[in-house]
Design an enzyme around this catalytic site. Structure first.
Site, PDB file in Angstrom:
ATOM      1  CB  THR A  36      -1.016  -0.022   1.149  1.00 20.54           C
ATOM      2  OG1 THR A  36      -0.345  -0.376   2.367  1.00 20.54           O
ATOM      3  CG2 THR A  36      -2.081  -1.074   0.901  1.00 20.54           C
ATOM      4  CB  THR A  37       0.543   4.206   2.078  1.00 17.19           C
ATOM      5  OG1 THR A  37      -0.851   3.909   1.957  1.00 17.19           O
ATOM      6  CG2 THR A  37       0.753   5.701   1.894  1.00 17.19           C
TER       7      THR A  37
END
Length: 273
Positions: free
Chosen positions: A50-51
């Site tokens: 993800t991030t």
């Protein structure tokens, strides 16, 4: 190695050619490249990273990533590494299909090392960014099947004495970003956080604090982004690149930045000052 080769390496290894390791493999063993594999006939469920956040500071660049990988609504991994040193002066962070992304990063690392050994010098930072774009473009078939890989690349450019950031799209488009950038499912929230906190001339420790807080904000609003896990002692991965090279912040420094964010947010989760 066979008797026909006289006990020597095959001819392909003794013939001069491109400084690109990927081109060499593509010419002599193309089935080994991820982009040459048969495409899946139907969408696959696979863990996704993800991030990732990255920002410049006075004299260098910070790149940080959360540690969560998800598969649908399931947490597939709680302590995945998503930020890697590409070579001595650059780092790469991954979002998208985790397995393919890690394989791409490993191939990219070998690509840069191979170039350095053949040419006897480091590739320019822009050259590295463009080489990574070519490798992403080779994964377009997989991306069309939902197995996309979208990294962010950054490093210290000795020609200008600054940290520089490059982002990509699934087609291999390469774009230089300025000041800060984020990718992944929590990128919208992280970007808003950095937009408020980043300023020119930041010191290294201040930049680490901004990166950690941006990931904290992303985790607050995006379920696929993992916040700091105090009970398991899982902290974000934070890479630092400056004129001395690429290195990773030690656990104590990252934990200190996390503790400062948590103390500041206790009773004030919105973070307004």
């Amino acid at each position: 190695m066979s008797a026909a080769d006289g006990g020597q390496l095959p001819g392909a290894y003794r013939t001069g050619g491109s400084a690109s390791f990927t081109e060499f493999v593509g010419a002599h063993a193309p089935e080994l490249l991820p982009s040459r594999r048969a495409l899946p006939t139907r969408p696959l469920e696979a863990p996704h990273g993800t991030t990732i956040v990255t920002l410049t500071y006075d004299g260098g660049l910070i790149m940080a990533g959360d540690r969560r990988a998800t598969m649908g609504n399931i947490i597939a991994n709680r302590d995945m590494e998503k930020v890697f040193a590409a070579d001595e002066y650059s780092v790469v962070g991954i979002a998208g299909t985790a397995g393919l992304a890690i394989e791409l990063v490993k191939l990219f690392q070998v690509e840069l090392e191979h170039y350095e050994k053949i040419e006897g010098t480091l590739m320019s930072l822009e050259g590295k960014a463009n080489r990574l774009a070519t490798m992403i473009r080779g994964n377009l078939g997989m991306a069309m099947q939902g197995l996309s890989v979208v990294p962010v690349f950054g490093g210290f450019d000795p020609d200008v004495g600054l940290g520089r950031i490059f982002s990509y799209d699934v087609t291999g488009g390469c774009y230089e970003e300025h000041d800060h950038h984020s990718i992944g499912s929590g990128s919208l929230f992280a970007r808003g956080s950095m937009k408020k906190r980043w300023h020119p001339g930041m010191a290294e420790q201040d930049a680490i604090a901004v990166a950690v807080e941006a990931l904290y904000d992303a985790a607050d609003d995006d379920s696929a982004t993992g916040g700091p896990d105090i009970t398991r002692r899982i902290w974000p991965t934070v890479a630092i690149v400056d004129s001395h090279g690429a290195r990773f912040a030690d656990e104590d420094a990252v934990r200190g930045a996390v503790d400062a964010v948590i103390v500041a947010r206790t009773g004030n989760p919105g973070g307004a000052r």
